[in-house]
Design an enzyme around this catalytic site. Structure first.
Site, short mmCIF file in Angstrom:
data_model
loop_
_atom_site.label_atom_id
_atom_site.label_comp_id
_atom_site.label_asym_id
_atom_site.label_seq_id
_atom_site.Cartn_x
_atom_site.Cartn_y
_atom_site.Cartn_z
N GLU A 167 29.13 26.51 8.91
CA GLU A 167 28.23 27.61 8.55
C GLU A 167 26.94 27.11 7.93
O GLU A 167 26.21 27.87 7.29
CB GLU A 167 28.96 28.58 7.61
CG GLU A 167 30.24 29.15 8.19
CD GLU A 167 30.06 30.49 8.89
OE1 GLU A 167 29.26 31.31 8.42
OE2 GLU A 167 30.73 30.73 9.92
N CYS A 176 20.25 33.18 0.94
CA CYS A 176 20.71 33.30 2.33
C CYS A 176 19.55 33.27 3.30
O CYS A 176 19.67 32.79 4.43
CB CYS A 176 21.49 34.60 2.53
SG CYS A 176 23.19 34.57 1.94
N HIS A 193 30.63 32.31 1.50
CA HIS A 193 29.98 31.00 1.52
C HIS A 193 29.90 30.48 0.09
O HIS A 193 29.84 31.26 -0.87
CB HIS A 193 28.56 31.09 2.10
CG HIS A 193 28.51 31.44 3.55
ND1 HIS A 193 27.66 32.39 4.06
CD2 HIS A 193 29.20 30.96 4.61
CE1 HIS A 193 27.82 32.49 5.37
NE2 HIS A 193 28.76 31.63 5.72
#
Length: 415
Positions: A161, A346, A229
């Site tokens: 990711e 993000c 995350h």
């Protein structure tokens, strides 16, 4: 001269709330809401302006072509005929979260003296699994200079990711550092998206020194609590690690390993007794940009939700009056992104590079941000409801909107 550049994803015209991200509490809680793509993109542009005013180098990536008709064709269907869940996955604007675009190892850390980038495969979530070809094309264009080495994704099924599960400690961005890969272990209600094998593969590709490379397990408590995350519970910058008490599976061992590899580290830990994991995740306290300010010291670029959460803001105010390394707080409004589970961190990918080696079309200044904002104000939809994803008119409108942006930025080859 090497410096850290934050590349933000411009929020695309298909931004919508389909609730596609399992384990992402904000995404699930806003599923079915009416989104505001124009406001979302302008909020992201304002964040970039804010950071430029702070004196921080700023770049951007453009939205991918959505809805992804070739992906649907590979599944034997089309935008018009697809089942609702597949159509929503094809429309996703999730490439806005550039922290998931790639993992980046700066040149001082690699044996060949190059800055390495590995595009993330994002295989865990169907709506993100088809991002990497478009992202890779963009990375290869932006970082075509020989100073960079851009790698294709780690093969499936090893989930990766990107930078959202990667941190770096160093005495300065242009100095050799210690790279920390944070991985999860599957088994709970929510998936562990970062696989250890993927992280190890990236470290090998990037030619990192094993003595300066750590692999630390993310806390299952954090994952099951909604920290899908690592950057939802921890962030690092230069010699500082800002982390929640529950970020790592074995907190004491993780801290000891980090201190052994980088003795100068300052660990600023928020205790669960002061800020619960739930409040940390709801406010996205740790999904802040922890930045080195040109005048010295560090600041946190935080979502306004952190300011609006009393336990979080009280702790932060007490922290900055102390003698710690983080001295300033900068709340920014990215509510449209936050409602889909993505805060300020993000939205950006950190790349340590000489700006002269980056394709200048991807570097921001005030005039270019004005140009982008003008295209957004003219072409981005004001609102998208879930039923609108079946609209042929909207499909044509969002395609024209993206092409107008590419034309304004002289990036038509990405069309």
């Amino acid at each position: 001269m090497l410096t850290e550049i934050n590349f933000d994803g411009i929020i695309g015209p298909t931004h919508n709330y389909a609730g596609l991200s399992r384990g992402n509490i904000a995404s699930a809680s806003h599923a079915g809401d009416v989104s505001q793509p124009r406001a979302a993109a302008l909020q992201g542009i304002d964040k970039m302006r804010h950071n430029l005013v702070l004196g921080l180098p700023q770049g951007f990536f453009v939205p991918l072509d959505r809805p992804d008709a070739p992906w649907l064709a590979a599944l034997g269907t089309s935008v018009e005929k697809a089942e609702g869940h597949l159509r929503a996955q094809a429309w996703s604007a999730s490439s806005m979260w550039a922290a998931n675009a790639a993992t980046v190892s700066p040149a001082p850390d690699s044996a060949d003296g190059k800055c390495h980038l590995t595009v993330a495969n994002l295989v865990t979530m169907p709506h993100r699994s088809h991002e990497w070809p478009g992202t890779l094309a963009q990375l290869r264009l932006a970082f075509a200079h020989p100073a960079f080495s851009v790698h294709p994704p780690v093969p499936a099924p090893f989930g990766d990711e990107g930078a959202a599960n990667h941190m770096r400690l160093c005495s300065g961005h242009d100095r050799v550092g210690v790279e920390i890969f944070v991985y999860g272990v599957a088994g709970g209600r929510f998936p562990a998206r970062q696989h250890l094998d993927a992280s190890k593969a990236i470290a090998r590709r990037h030619r990192l020194d094993p003595a300066r490379t750590l692999f630390i397990r993310q806390s299952d408590t954090a994952i099951q609590g909604g920290a899908f995350h690592n950057d939802v519970v921890a962030v690092a910058n230069e010699h500082v690690l800002f982390t929640h008490e529950t970020a790592f599976e074995d907190r004491e061992a993780a801290h000891a390993e980090i201190r052994a590899a980088f003795p100068a580290v300052e660990i600023v830990e928020v205790p669960a007794s002061a800020v619960s994991l739930a409040h940390a995740i709801k406010s996205y306290l740790f999904n802040a940009q922890l930045v080195t300010l040109p005048e010295g010291g560090m600041g946190l670029v935080l979502p306004t939700e952190a300011h609006e959460t009393p336990a979080v803001w009280n702790w932060l105010e007490a922290m900055i009056v102390g003698n710690g390394p983080i001295r300033r707080l900068f709340p920014v409004d990215v509510r449209q992104s936050m409602a889909n589970g993505g805060g300020p961190a993000c939205l950006r990918l950190r790349v340590v590079a000489d700006p002269a080696t980056v394709d200048p079309r991807f570097l921001a200044d005030e005039a270019k941000l004005d140009r982008i904002a003008g295209v957004v104000a003219k072409h981005w939809p004001e609102a998208i409801a879930p039923a609108d994803l079946a609209s042929t008119t909207l499909l044509h409108d969002v395609r024209r909107a993206r092409l107008a942006l590419l034309d304004a930025l002289d990036l038509s080859e990405l069309g």
